[in-house]
Design a protein around this motif. Structure first.
Motif, mmCIF file in Angstrom:
data_model
loop_
_atom_site.group_PDB
_atom_site.id
_atom_site.type_symbol
_atom_site.label_atom_id
_atom_site.label_comp_id
_atom_site.label_asym_id
_atom_site.label_seq_id
_atom_site.Cartn_x
_atom_site.Cartn_y
_atom_site.Cartn_z
ATOM 1 N N ALA A 1 -0.677 -13.428 -3.564
ATOM 2 C CA ALA A 1 -0.149 -12.067 -3.679
ATOM 3 C C ALA A 1 0.876 -11.979 -4.806
ATOM 4 C CB ALA A 1 0.473 -11.641 -2.351
ATOM 5 N N VAL A 2 1.727 -12.983 -4.957
ATOM 6 C CA VAL A 2 2.715 -12.984 -6.036
ATOM 7 C C VAL A 2 2.020 -13.022 -7.395
ATOM 8 C CG1 VAL A 2 4.550 -14.350 -7.109
ATOM 9 C CG2 VAL A 2 4.534 -14.013 -4.629
ATOM 10 N N LEU A 3 0.927 -13.768 -7.478
ATOM 11 C CA LEU A 3 0.187 -13.875 -8.747
ATOM 12 C C LEU A 3 -0.752 -12.698 -8.977
ATOM 13 C CD1 LEU A 3 -0.714 -17.671 -8.637
ATOM 14 C CD2 LEU A 3 1.050 -16.571 -10.035
ATOM 15 N N GLY A 4 -0.809 -11.757 -8.012
ATOM 16 C CA GLY A 4 -1.666 -10.591 -8.159
ATOM 17 C C GLY A 4 -3.129 -10.874 -7.937
ATOM 18 N N LYS A 5 -3.455 -11.892 -7.158
ATOM 19 C CA LYS A 5 -4.842 -12.264 -6.900
ATOM 20 C C LYS A 5 -5.200 -11.958 -5.447
ATOM 21 C CE LYS A 5 -4.869 -15.990 -10.306
ATOM 22 N NZ LYS A 5 -5.857 -15.343 -11.191
ATOM 23 N N ALA A 6 -6.443 -11.591 -5.216
ATOM 24 C CA ALA A 6 -6.919 -11.308 -3.870
ATOM 25 C C ALA A 6 -7.209 -12.620 -3.141
ATOM 26 C CB ALA A 6 -8.180 -10.449 -3.909
ATOM 27 N N PRO A 7 -6.935 -12.700 -1.842
ATOM 28 C CA PRO A 7 -7.230 -13.926 -1.092
ATOM 29 C C PRO A 7 -8.728 -14.119 -0.940
ATOM 30 C CG PRO A 7 -6.513 -12.197 0.398
ATOM 31 C CD PRO A 7 -6.326 -11.669 -0.987
ATOM 32 N N PRO A 8 -9.199 -15.343 -0.818
ATOM 33 C CA PRO A 8 -10.637 -15.576 -0.643
ATOM 34 C C PRO A 8 -11.127 -14.995 0.682
ATOM 35 C CG PRO A 8 -9.403 -17.584 -0.246
ATOM 36 C CD PRO A 8 -8.424 -16.588 -0.791
ATOM 37 N N GLU A 9 -12.286 -14.405 0.656
ATOM 38 C CA GLU A 9 -12.823 -13.732 1.837
ATOM 39 C C GLU A 9 -13.153 -14.747 2.938
ATOM 40 O OE1 GLU A 9 -16.366 -10.515 2.970
ATOM 41 O OE2 GLU A 9 -16.179 -11.348 0.955
ATOM 42 N N LYS A 10 -12.668 -14.464 4.144
ATOM 43 C CA LYS A 10 -12.978 -15.212 5.370
ATOM 44 C C LYS A 10 -12.360 -16.608 5.439
ATOM 45 C CE LYS A 10 -17.544 -13.026 5.717
ATOM 46 N NZ LYS A 10 -19.003 -13.282 5.863
ATOM 47 N N LEU A 11 -11.565 -17.010 4.442
ATOM 48 C CA LEU A 11 -11.062 -18.379 4.435
ATOM 49 C C LEU A 11 -9.617 -18.489 4.906
ATOM 50 C CD1 LEU A 11 -12.602 -19.855 1.147
ATOM 51 C CD2 LEU A 11 -13.432 -20.037 3.503
ATOM 52 N N PHE A 12 -8.781 -17.512 4.563
ATOM 53 C CA PHE A 12 -7.372 -17.584 4.920
ATOM 54 C C PHE A 12 -7.146 -16.968 6.296
ATOM 55 C CE2 PHE A 12 -5.267 -17.813 0.440
ATOM 56 C CZ PHE A 12 -5.894 -19.036 0.246
ATOM 57 N N ALA A 13 -6.285 -17.605 7.085
ATOM 58 C CA ALA A 13 -5.937 -17.078 8.410
ATOM 59 C C ALA A 13 -4.583 -16.386 8.413
ATOM 60 C CB ALA A 13 -5.924 -18.202 9.452
ATOM 61 N N GLY A 14 -3.780 -16.574 7.353
ATOM 62 C CA GLY A 14 -2.446 -15.994 7.307
ATOM 63 C C GLY A 14 -2.405 -14.722 6.493
ATOM 64 N N TYR A 15 -1.185 -14.203 6.310
ATOM 65 C CA TYR A 15 -0.952 -12.955 5.595
ATOM 66 C C TYR A 15 0.212 -13.146 4.636
ATOM 67 C CZ TYR A 15 -3.927 -11.031 9.222
ATOM 68 O OH TYR A 15 -4.989 -10.789 10.060
ATOM 69 N N ALA A 16 0.164 -12.442 3.531
ATOM 70 C CA ALA A 16 1.193 -12.596 2.507
ATOM 71 C C ALA A 16 2.549 -12.160 3.038
ATOM 72 C CB ALA A 16 0.824 -11.784 1.271
ATOM 73 N N ALA A 17 3.581 -12.900 2.646
ATOM 74 C CA ALA A 17 4.940 -12.589 3.085
ATOM 75 C C ALA A 17 5.446 -11.340 2.392
ATOM 76 C CB ALA A 17 5.861 -13.769 2.782
ATOM 77 N N THR A 18 6.316 -10.630 3.091
ATOM 78 C CA THR A 18 7.007 -9.473 2.541
ATOM 79 C C THR A 18 8.493 -9.634 2.838
ATOM 80 O OG1 THR A 18 6.647 -8.209 4.569
ATOM 81 C CG2 THR A 18 5.022 -7.949 2.811
ATOM 82 N N VAL A 19 9.300 -8.716 2.297
ATOM 83 C CA VAL A 19 10.753 -8.763 2.471
ATOM 84 C C VAL A 19 11.205 -7.534 3.240
ATOM 85 C CG1 VAL A 19 12.980 -8.883 1.305
ATOM 86 C CG2 VAL A 19 11.002 -10.018 0.309
ATOM 87 N N SER A 20 12.074 -7.751 4.217
ATOM 88 C CA SER A 20 12.710 -6.645 4.929
ATOM 89 C C SER A 20 14.220 -6.809 4.832
ATOM 90 C CB SER A 20 12.275 -6.614 6.397
ATOM 91 O OG SER A 20 12.598 -7.832 7.044
ATOM 92 N N ASP A 21 14.913 -5.688 4.793
ATOM 93 C CA ASP A 21 16.361 -5.712 4.607
ATOM 94 C C ASP A 21 17.071 -6.048 5.923
ATOM 95 O OD1 ASP A 21 15.971 -4.944 1.967
ATOM 96 O OD2 ASP A 21 16.007 -2.808 2.491
ATOM 97 N N GLY A 22 18.359 -6.305 5.800
ATOM 98 C CA GLY A 22 19.174 -6.483 6.992
ATOM 99 C C GLY A 22 19.800 -7.848 7.147
ATOM 100 N N ARG A 23 19.447 -8.799 6.285
ATOM 101 C CA ARG A 23 20.032 -10.134 6.413
ATOM 102 C C ARG A 23 21.378 -10.188 5.726
ATOM 103 N NH1 ARG A 23 18.848 -15.190 2.816
ATOM 104 N NH2 ARG A 23 20.875 -14.457 2.096
ATOM 105 N N THR A 24 22.332 -10.830 6.383
ATOM 106 C CA THR A 24 23.629 -11.023 5.754
ATOM 107 C C THR A 24 23.509 -11.969 4.569
ATOM 108 O OG1 THR A 24 25.898 -11.750 6.147
ATOM 109 C CG2 THR A 24 24.173 -12.912 7.322
ATOM 110 N N ALA A 25 24.393 -11.813 3.602
ATOM 111 C CA ALA A 25 24.281 -12.590 2.369
ATOM 112 C C ALA A 25 24.609 -14.061 2.566
ATOM 113 C CB ALA A 25 25.196 -11.994 1.298
ATOM 114 N N ASP A 26 25.390 -14.383 3.561
ATOM 115 C CA ASP A 26 25.815 -15.761 3.775
ATOM 116 C C ASP A 26 24.753 -16.515 4.576
ATOM 117 O OD1 ASP A 26 27.135 -18.123 4.110
ATOM 118 O OD2 ASP A 26 28.664 -17.349 5.478
#
Length: 745
Positions: free
Chosen positions: A301-326
């Motif tokens: 996903a970072v490289l802008g490429k589609a995952p291979p069909e039927k081979l990957f079981a996971g999902y691309a990571a995303t970012v959500s707000d709310g974490r403290t900086a420390d």
């Protein structure tokens, strides 16, 4: 002619207002409207924003065994700086093995699916596997065992994994170290660019290909030995950071465990678009949590490429707000999810074993009391059980029913940080059980027959509902919830919570239904049950479509039986039609979502359509077998079933009398059995859901049977007159009169 007129009068008495005749259809119309509203509620999903960075290069720097408590701003400055600048999360390193050893972790990274280096069981520490890498030329390398490993994963493991799928999805890969070569190798074993160790000037090597994988070492041991290994990994990472290409993203991960203790590990993404916040993915649905199988889709996903069909079981990571900086405040100390998960595993086994043992002993003590409470026809009969004994047993039964909800609430306190977490948790749970029992006992309607059941069920349901509305925080790594280290569930409603919720919801609905006439009882059950279906199945709340289907089936059965009478074929048929309609409609909506938004039902149906559902079905069957043998919840389910059978089919049980007086309760119990068994089988937890449901429902059902037996000779008001759920109030004067009568007899 006269007989026909009489028949018409009997069917439709003259003078009956048309509005009253039309009102007969109102309950049926309301049931349909409630079902439609529940279905709409299931399909609502909050708007999500997929935030992730993009780059021209990705560098994966991984170390087996690296955990968040290994990081320190002085001893590991490079790791600490990356955690401060980047997005962070807890990495669950589940692979095709129950214990993910380093070789399994590296292989799973490169496969994007659950993989294993071999099929040997792991006992003690992980075996030291050093993959053999040959150098046919001065550029690349070859993993000699790759062909054997591919055949093992394809033929002997149930996941349909193709090792090397990540490397096949990019133009070329760089591997630094033999372990990294396992992740960077293609299915036939070829590694495009390879170095045994990081060269003195690594900038040219790291810019040769769009994907570079670097082995930072293996972190094992304790104390000074472990600290030295982490420091060495940090020094290698510092050199990689200094030489990384421009417009590159760094992925840093603790790739595997190093012994049989499953742990949560480091996950850091740093680069453009990864500047703070929590890492998450559609596979976990929980802020701050990633799976090992999510790393390969993230790279593409970072490289802008589609995952291979039927081979990957996971999902691309995303970012959500709310974490403290420390990082220290976010990932260590009181917020150390790994420490909590480890404590949860040990305390949960103790809690459910004790709960099963206590309930079995309580049931055994209750049997002779039920036998003495039954009215005998002969002139000589055993005396009724003493009132104080009955009061103590009632309190014990209410407390036993509230044990799991109390355990959920106990997770509000940070017991896992205590020196003796099991004692801390046990004490908090016991206090909450006492408080809940007092709340039920001091209620103004406690002496009503169904009050203990209705009040206990309401308290249990409220605990689950409040938890779901606040993000299911009590269940994640909770004793009565689920552990992120298992790699099965990270958000929503777990199997234990589902069992408690199903039982509490239907018992509460059954008690409420006794307030109304039998025509309106299905409406009450469908109304309350429909809200439960939404709570369980909504992707924003329970996030358990399989559980929602099971609850739908249970509610339909309960509604069909609630008005009394036999469970006839038309009733069964209508219940089945209702359950199938809701299930099929929800499945259709789920299938039309994008892949990242689909629930477990939509993903399974998608796999079924593509011919890849076999591994999922085999995994569910394997999980059912393990759960059936390993969990104390199976004992709770069996003990509860035996007590229900005793209560219904023995002459001393009293449940038949309860069901005759309160048919909505019979419907609620039947619906609970159907829903909990269905959810357990199709959810891969065997009797886990049924055990939690039994622990909640059976104690208060037996309490109600005891009350009915003790007051079998009480006067009851005429039909249509009621003082609330359960009929007449059990007045002390009636008890005294009954005792005098029994003694005179």
């Amino acid at each position: 002619m006269t007989s026909r007129l009489d028949h018409i009068r009997r069917v439709r008495p003259p003078g009956t207002p048309r509005g009253r005749r039309a009102a007969v259809w109102v309950p049926s119309v309301l049931v349909v409207l409630i079902a439609v509203a529940s279905l709409i509620g299931l399909t609502i999903r909050p708007d999500g924003q997929d935030k992730r960075g993009t780059a021209d290069y990705v560098v994966v720097a991984a170390a087996a065994g690296l955990r968040w408590d290994d990081l320190d701003p002085q001893r590991t400055p490079a790791l600490w700086a990356e955690a401060t600048k980047g997005s962070t999360g807890w990495l669950s390193v589940r692979s095709a093995h129950q214990v993910t050893c380093p070789a399994d972790g590296w292989l799973t990274l490169g496969a994007g699916n659950y993989a294993a280096w071999d099929t040997r069981a792991v006992t003690g520490r992980c075996p030291a596997v050093s993959p053999e890498v040959t150098r046919p030329d001065a550029i690349g390398a070859s993993v000699t065992a790759q062909n054997t490993v591919v055949r093992t994963n394809q033929d002997r493991l149930p996941y349909g994994t193709t090792p090397g799928a990540l490397a096949e999805s990019v133009r070329c890969t760089v591997a630094v170290g033999p372990n990294a070569a396992v992740a960077a190798a293609r299915p036939f074993g070829r590694v495009d660019q390879y170095a045994e160790a990081l060269p003195p000037e690594p900038a040219k090597l790291l810019s040769e290909c769009v994907l570079s994988i670097v082995d930072l070492g293996t972190i094992t041991g304790t104390g000074a030995e472990r600290q030295e290994a982490v420091a060495a990994a940090d020094r290698i990472l510092a050199r990689v950071l200094a030489a990384r290409p421009d417009r590159s993203t760094m992925l840093i991960a603790g790739i595997a465990d190093t012994d049989t203790t499953s742990r949560l590990h480091v996950a850091i993404a740093e680069g453009e678009g990864w500047d703070g916040g929590w890492l998450t993915s559609a596979g976990t649905g929980r802020e701050g949590y990633l799976q090992l199988i999510d790393l390969a889709p993230t790279v593409l996903a970072v490289l802008g490429k589609a995952p291979p069909e039927k081979l990957f079981a996971g999902y691309a990571a995303t970012v959500s707000d709310g974490r403290t900086a420390d990082p220290a405040a976010a990932m260590q100390g009181r917020n150390n999810a790994d420490q909590r998960a480890i404590a949860q595993h040990g305390v949960a086994s103790i809690f459910f074993a004790v709960l099963a043992g206590v309930q079995v002993l309580l049931f055994a003590a209750l049997v002779p009391v039920l036998m003495r409470a039954r009215r005998h026809a002969g002139p000589a009969a055993p005396p009724l059980p003493p009132p104080r004994l009955v009061a103590v047993l009632e309190a014990a039964l209410v407390a036993a029913s509230l044990a799991i909800p109390a355990a959920l609430v106990a997770d509000v306190a940070p017991w896992w940080n205590a020196d003796h977490p099991a004692w801390m948790f046990g004490g908090a749970t016991f206090v909450l059980m006492i408080l809940g029992t007092l709340a039920v006992r001091l209620g103004p309607r406690y002496r009503m027959t169904l009050w203990p059941m209705g009040a206990t069920a309401a308290l249990s349901a409220v605990v689950i509902v409040v938890d779901l509305l606040t993000g299911a925080r009590l269940q994640l790594n909770g004793v009565a919830g689920y552990s992120a280290t298992h790699g099965v569930r990270y958000a929503g409603l777990g199997s234990v919570g589902l069992g408690v919720f199903v039982a509490a919801l239907l018992l509460m609905a059954g008690c409420l239904a006794q307030w109304v006439g039998k025509t309106w009882r299905p409406v009450v059950l469908v109304l309350v049950g429909g809200l439960g279906v939404v709570m369980v199945g909504s992707p924003y709340l329970g996030a358990d479509p399989v559980g929602a289907i099971a609850v739908t089936a249970g509610v339909c059965v309960a509604a069909a039986m609630s008005s009394g009478g036999w469970l006839t074929f038309p009733r069964v048929a209508w219940a089945a039609v209702g359950a199938i309609t809701v299930t099929a409609s929800f499945a259709a909506f789920d299938l039309h979502r994008t892949a990242l938004e689909q629930g477990t039902l939509g993903r399974f149906l998608t796999a079924l359509g593509s011919g890849t559902a076999g591994p999922a079905m085999q995994r569910a069957a394997t999980a059912n077998g393990q759960a059936l043998l390993d969990s104390p919840l199976s004992l709770l389910a069996l003990a509860g079933a035996l007590m229900l059978a005793f209560g219904q089919f023995s002459p001393w049980g009293g449940l038949n009398r309860v069901y005759g007086l309160h048919p909505a309760l019979r419907a609620a119990v039947a619906g609970t059995v159907v829903a909990s068994i269905t959810a357990g089988i199709f959810g891969g937890t065997a009797l886990g859901v049924a055990g939690a449901a039994a622990a909640t429902a059976v104690p208060v059902a037996l309490l109600t049977a005891l009350r009915v037996l003790l007051h079998a000779a009480d006067r009851t008001p005429p039909p249509g007159v009621t003082e609330g759920p359960g009929g007449p109030l059990l007045r002390k004067a009636d008890d005294d009169e009954l005792t005098v009568t029994e003694q005179a007899g």
